[in-house]
Design a protein around this motif. Structure first.
Motif, PDB file in Angstrom:
ATOM      1  N   ARG A  65       0.873  -0.953  -0.218  1.00 25.26           N
ATOM      2  CA  ARG A  65       0.041  -0.190  -0.023  1.00 25.26           C
ATOM      3  C   ARG A  65       1.300   1.280  -0.662  1.00 25.26           C
ATOM      4  NH1 ARG A  65      -3.253   0.852   5.266  1.00 25.26           N
ATOM      5  NH2 ARG A  65      -0.777   1.402   5.404  1.00 25.26           N
ATOM      6  N   MET A  66       0.590   2.514  -0.846  1.00 28.45           N
ATOM      7  CA  MET A  66       1.277   3.474  -0.722  1.00 28.45           C
ATOM      8  C   MET A  66       0.828   4.388  -0.354  1.00 28.45           C
ATOM      9  SD  MET A  66       4.089   2.146  -2.495  1.00 28.45           S
ATOM     10  CE  MET A  66       4.664   3.507  -2.508  1.00 28.45           C
ATOM     11  N   ALA A  67      -0.577   5.679  -1.326  1.00 27.12           N
ATOM     12  CA  ALA A  67      -0.862   6.408  -0.078  1.00 27.12           C
ATOM     13  C   ALA A  67      -2.553   6.399   0.216  1.00 27.12           C
ATOM     14  CB  ALA A  67      -0.430   7.668  -0.928  1.00 27.12           C
ATOM     15  N   GLU A  68      -2.637   5.218  -1.035  1.00 32.55           N
ATOM     16  CA  GLU A  68      -3.946   5.317  -1.524  1.00 32.55           C
ATOM     17  C   GLU A  68      -5.335   4.599   0.275  1.00 32.55           C
ATOM     18  OE1 GLU A  68      -1.701   3.375  -2.438  1.00 32.55           O
ATOM     19  OE2 GLU A  68      -2.524   0.894  -2.807  1.00 32.55           O
ATOM     20  N   PRO A  69      -6.005   5.481   0.613  1.00 27.79           N
ATOM     21  CA  PRO A  69      -6.564   5.266   1.807  1.00 27.79           C
ATOM     22  C   PRO A  69      -7.105   4.177   1.791  1.00 27.79           C
ATOM     23  CG  PRO A  69      -7.991   6.625   0.666  1.00 27.79           C
ATOM     24  CD  PRO A  69      -6.531   6.526   0.226  1.00 27.79           C
ATOM     25  N   LYS A  70      -7.211   3.587   1.351  1.00 29.35           N
ATOM     26  CA  LYS A  70      -7.855   2.073   1.331  1.00 29.35           C
ATOM     27  C   LYS A  70      -7.148   0.813   0.459  1.00 29.35           C
ATOM     28  CE  LYS A  70     -10.917  -1.128   3.097  1.00 29.35           C
ATOM     29  NZ  LYS A  70     -10.748  -1.481   4.435  1.00 29.35           N
ATOM     30  N   TYR A  71      -6.554   0.314   0.907  1.00 26.35           N
ATOM     31  CA  TYR A  71      -5.766  -0.793  -0.458  1.00 26.35           C
ATOM     32  C   TYR A  71      -7.000  -2.284  -1.531  1.00 26.35           C
ATOM     33  CZ  TYR A  71      -2.697  -4.363  -2.255  1.00 26.35           C
ATOM     34  OH  TYR A  71      -1.680  -4.998  -3.316  1.00 26.35           O
ATOM     35  N   GLN A  72      -6.778  -2.015  -2.542  1.00 29.08           N
ATOM     36  CA  GLN A  72      -7.708  -3.490  -2.923  1.00 29.08           C
ATOM     37  C   GLN A  72      -6.969  -4.320  -3.352  1.00 29.08           C
ATOM     38  OE1 GLN A  72     -11.127  -2.969  -3.635  1.00 29.08           O
ATOM     39  NE2 GLN A  72     -10.960  -1.272  -2.106  1.00 29.08           N
ATOM     40  N   ALA A  73      -6.652  -5.080  -3.572  1.00 27.72           N
ATOM     41  CA  ALA A  73      -6.238  -6.185  -3.882  1.00 27.72           C
ATOM     42  C   ALA A  73      -6.242  -6.988  -5.039  1.00 27.72           C
ATOM     43  CB  ALA A  73      -5.618  -7.538  -2.903  1.00 27.72           C
TER      44      ALA A  73
END
Length: 170
Positions: A65-73
């Protein structure tokens, strides 16, 4: 890993079924945190776990995960990682599994036993099982990449690659 035995001294109660079960839950919960935490230390980035994700998706979340608020695998990658973890766990009588059994048979707590088994993985004579699994997966992917996917359970073909008992259940 062994340091967790000092945080959870009740782990020494190996004859208490409830205490053993609690330590198993703790191990399952904490082991996936170790690689991302180590990477975070190296990169000065700490990614917290997300209780909405499954085991592999959360592992990927904490690694990538980088800067995104919610990681989408990526669902395909998460499933492949899940299978890879199962294949790695299905070693039966390798060096680290034997070390775990041997240390555990002395009634050492689960954290110390796990640390000993992990230490066995670092030896050059461990057997290279991890590398072999990755090579087999790569070879299987190359073989099936150029043809349509068939469904073996419906009688439309046979799955490529090796079929250890754990993989047959998937």
């Amino acid at each position: 890993m062994a340091a967790l035995a000092t945080i959870y001294p009740e782990a020494r109660n190996v004859h208490d079924e409830e205490a053993r079960r609690l330590q198993i839950y703790r191990l399952i919960g904490k082991v996936p945190l170790l690689p991302p935490t180590r990477i975070a230390t190296a990169w000065d980035i700490l990614r917290l776990s997300d209780n909405d994700l499954n085991y592999c998706e959360n592992f990927m979340n904490m690694l990538w995960r980088m800067a995104e608020p919610k990681y989408q695998a990526n669902a395909v990658l998460a499933r492949a990682l899940d299978i890879l973890f199962i294949l790695h766990a299905d070693h039966e009588q390798n060096c680290s599994a034997n070390v775990m059994r041997s240390v555990g048979s002395s009634q050492a707590d689960p954290f110390v036993s796990t640390a000993a088994a992990a230490a066995a993985l670092s030896g050059p004579l461990h057997g290279g099982a991890n590398e072999e699994v990755l090579k087999m997966l790569d070879e299987s992917v190359r073989r099936i990449a150029s043809r349509p996917i068939l469904n073996p359970s419906s009688g439309q073909g046979q799955a490529d690659g090796f079929r250890p008992p754990r993989l047959q259940e998937l």
